[in-house]
Design a protein around this motif. Structure first.
Motif, PDB file in Angstrom:
ATOM      1  N   GLY A 129     -41.189 -13.529 -40.316  1.00  0.00           N
ATOM      2  CA  GLY A 129     -41.462 -14.465 -41.399  1.00  0.00           C
ATOM      3  C   GLY A 129     -40.492 -15.626 -41.452  1.00  0.00           C
ATOM      4  O   GLY A 129     -40.487 -16.393 -42.422  1.00  0.00           O
ATOM      5  N   GLU A 130     -39.686 -15.788 -40.420  1.00  0.00           N
ATOM      6  CA  GLU A 130     -38.733 -16.898 -40.396  1.00  0.00           C
ATOM      7  C   GLU A 130     -39.423 -18.217 -40.078  1.00  0.00           C
ATOM      8  O   GLU A 130     -38.924 -19.290 -40.429  1.00  0.00           O
ATOM      9  N   LYS A 131     -40.557 -18.138 -39.390  1.00  0.00           N
ATOM     10  CA  LYS A 131     -41.385 -19.309 -39.109  1.00  0.00           C
ATOM     11  C   LYS A 131     -42.827 -18.988 -39.461  1.00  0.00           C
ATOM     12  O   LYS A 131     -43.327 -17.912 -39.127  1.00  0.00           O
ATOM     13  N   VAL A 132     -43.495 -19.920 -40.137  1.00  0.00           N
ATOM     14  CA  VAL A 132     -44.901 -19.764 -40.518  1.00  0.00           C
ATOM     15  C   VAL A 132     -45.769 -20.502 -39.510  1.00  0.00           C
ATOM     16  O   VAL A 132     -45.429 -21.604 -39.070  1.00  0.00           O
ATOM     17  N   MET A 133     -46.907 -19.901 -39.154  1.00  0.00           N
ATOM     18  CA  MET A 133     -47.798 -20.503 -38.169  1.00  0.00           C
ATOM     19  C   MET A 133     -49.088 -21.026 -38.797  1.00  0.00           C
ATOM     20  O   MET A 133     -49.523 -20.567 -39.855  1.00  0.00           O
ATOM     21  N   ALA A 134     -49.691 -22.003 -38.113  1.00  0.00           N
ATOM     22  CA  ALA A 134     -50.992 -22.547 -38.499  1.00  0.00           C
ATOM     23  C   ALA A 134     -51.772 -22.874 -37.230  1.00  0.00           C
ATOM     24  O   ALA A 134     -51.199 -22.970 -36.139  1.00  0.00           O
ATOM     25  N   PHE A 135     -53.077 -23.062 -37.400  1.00  0.00           N
ATOM     26  CA  PHE A 135     -53.999 -23.283 -36.281  1.00  0.00           C
ATOM     27  C   PHE A 135     -54.662 -24.640 -36.494  1.00  0.00           C
ATOM     28  O   PHE A 135     -55.532 -24.789 -37.350  1.00  0.00           O
ATOM     29  N   GLY A 136     -54.227 -25.643 -35.734  1.00  0.00           N
ATOM     30  CA  GLY A 136     -54.673 -27.015 -35.956  1.00  0.00           C
ATOM     31  C   GLY A 136     -55.880 -27.409 -35.128  1.00  0.00           C
ATOM     32  O   GLY A 136     -55.752 -28.095 -34.105  1.00  0.00           O
ATOM     33  N   LEU A 137     -57.057 -27.018 -35.588  1.00  0.00           N
ATOM     34  CA  LEU A 137     -58.295 -27.366 -34.885  1.00  0.00           C
ATOM     35  C   LEU A 137     -59.119 -28.392 -35.664  1.00  0.00           C
ATOM     36  O   LEU A 137     -59.498 -29.436 -35.141  1.00  0.00           O
ATOM     37  N   THR A 138     -59.391 -28.120 -36.934  1.00  0.00           N
ATOM     38  CA  THR A 138     -60.305 -28.932 -37.739  1.00  0.00           C
ATOM     39  C   THR A 138     -59.809 -30.364 -37.931  1.00  0.00           C
ATOM     40  O   THR A 138     -58.629 -30.597 -38.181  1.00  0.00           O
ATOM     41  N   THR A 167     -57.072 -31.611 -40.445  1.00  0.00           N
ATOM     42  CA  THR A 167     -57.189 -31.458 -41.893  1.00  0.00           C
ATOM     43  C   THR A 167     -57.845 -30.139 -42.258  1.00  0.00           C
ATOM     44  O   THR A 167     -58.450 -29.478 -41.410  1.00  0.00           O
ATOM     45  N   TRP A 168     -57.708 -29.761 -43.520  1.00  0.00           N
ATOM     46  CA  TRP A 168     -58.180 -28.465 -44.019  1.00  0.00           C
ATOM     47  C   TRP A 168     -57.583 -27.319 -43.201  1.00  0.00           C
ATOM     48  O   TRP A 168     -58.257 -26.342 -42.881  1.00  0.00           O
ATOM     49  N   ILE A 169     -56.306 -27.459 -42.890  1.00  0.00           N
ATOM     50  CA  ILE A 169     -55.612 -26.464 -42.079  1.00  0.00           C
ATOM     51  C   ILE A 169     -54.909 -25.459 -42.985  1.00  0.00           C
ATOM     52  O   ILE A 169     -54.026 -25.831 -43.768  1.00  0.00           O
ATOM     53  N   SER A 170     -55.296 -24.200 -42.895  1.00  0.00           N
ATOM     54  CA  SER A 170     -54.641 -23.152 -43.681  1.00  0.00           C
ATOM     55  C   SER A 170     -53.183 -23.033 -43.248  1.00  0.00           C
ATOM     56  O   SER A 170     -52.885 -23.001 -42.051  1.00  0.00           O
ATOM     57  N   ASN A 171     -52.278 -22.999 -44.217  1.00  0.00           N
ATOM     58  CA  ASN A 171     -50.823 -23.020 -43.999  1.00  0.00           C
ATOM     59  C   ASN A 171     -50.356 -24.368 -43.455  1.00  0.00           C
ATOM     60  O   ASN A 171     -49.204 -24.503 -43.031  1.00  0.00           O
ATOM     61  N   GLY A 172     -51.230 -25.363 -43.493  1.00  0.00           N
ATOM     62  CA  GLY A 172     -50.950 -26.637 -42.829  1.00  0.00           C
ATOM     63  C   GLY A 172     -49.703 -27.362 -43.281  1.00  0.00           C
ATOM     64  O   GLY A 172     -48.971 -27.908 -42.453  1.00  0.00           O
ATOM     65  N   SER A 173     -49.444 -27.394 -44.592  1.00  0.00           N
ATOM     66  CA  SER A 173     -48.296 -28.179 -45.055  1.00  0.00           C
ATOM     67  C   SER A 173     -47.005 -27.375 -45.094  1.00  0.00           C
ATOM     68  O   SER A 173     -45.930 -27.936 -45.328  1.00  0.00           O
TER      69      SER A 173
END
Length: 246
Positions: A129-138, A167-173
């Protein structure tokens, strides 16, 4: 088509859980019950629940299906992980979205497609949990259709230079590490996937507010303005980004 005797044989299969699986799911249940009061409050206040990551990290659940070779990876099998996600989802789609984006779309993609160096560099920290991930497709004009993406990259000075918007990326910000998909500049094939770190030159992100749903989940827009990405952060084989995305 199954014969009747084959169907009856399947219906008698034992899908019971092992003691180890039950212990893991009990741990998931306890973590879910602990986050419930906070999730209720955040939902009523229509704000991001920033305790989900720390709570599940403390419960050693942010690396549930990840190999024990990496940080806090637990090496859980697919059935156990699926049942865990089902249980987490009962606490709200916002809670489940954080975990799915971080683990299912993020860590599992790195575990499958990453080099040994990439896995060793990132998974020990994401599983803790030291780094949070996101998936930048949309993207704004493409939705989640990879064939219509506008984000592009070129090579300069021994680096990849990415330009575009997700955009609309979960965990994006809130993400520290984003898997970003882009095409070579001026081309519509040869998509590549990249591991892009927050703090990279040309990278910025902001939350999407006033959403109709998922109030406790972070949803963000990511801006790549000639964003610099090291060559070693190409994820998967060059030109195989579409395979990585799916």
């Amino acid at each position: 088509m199954l014969r009747q005797d084959e169907f009856l044989s399947l219906s008698k299969m034992n899908f019971g859980l092992s003691d180890e699986q039950s212990l893991v799911l009990d741990q998931v249940d306890r973590a879910c019950k602990g986050i419930r009061p906070i999730e209720d409050k955040c939902y009523l206040q229509h704000r991001f629940n920033d305790r989900v990551g720390p709570a599940f990290g403390e419960a050693h659940l942010l690396g549930l299906p990840i190999s024990k070779s990496f940080g806090d990876g637990q090496g859980a099998d697919t059935v156990t992980y699926a049942l865990a996600i089902e249980r987490i989802g009962r606490e709200g789609t916002g809670v489940r979205t954080f975990v799915s984006a971080h683990v299912s779309l993020g860590e599992l993609t790195v575990q499958k497609w990453g080099s040994e160096e990439q896995k060793g560099r990132y998974l020990p920290r994401t599983t803790k949990g030291e780094k949070v991930m996101a998936f930048g497709l949309t993207e704004p004009a493409a939705g989640s259709d990879p064939s219509s993406l506008k984000t592009s990259f070129e090579e300069s000075g021994g680096k990849f230079i990415l330009s575009g918007q997700k955009t609309w990326i979960s965990n994006g910000s809130i993400a520290d590490l984003v898997i970003v998909f882009a095409y070579p500049r001026g081309k519509s094939d040869g998509m590549c996937a990249f591991l892009v770190e927050r703090g990279s030159a040309g990278f910025s992100a902001k939350p999407i507010v006033n959403k109709m749903g998922l109030p406790t989940s972070d949803t963000g827009t990511i801006y790549l303005e000639k964003c610099e990405v090291a060559k070693e952060n190409l994820l998967g084989p060059r030109g195989k980004g579409l395979s990585v995305a799916y």
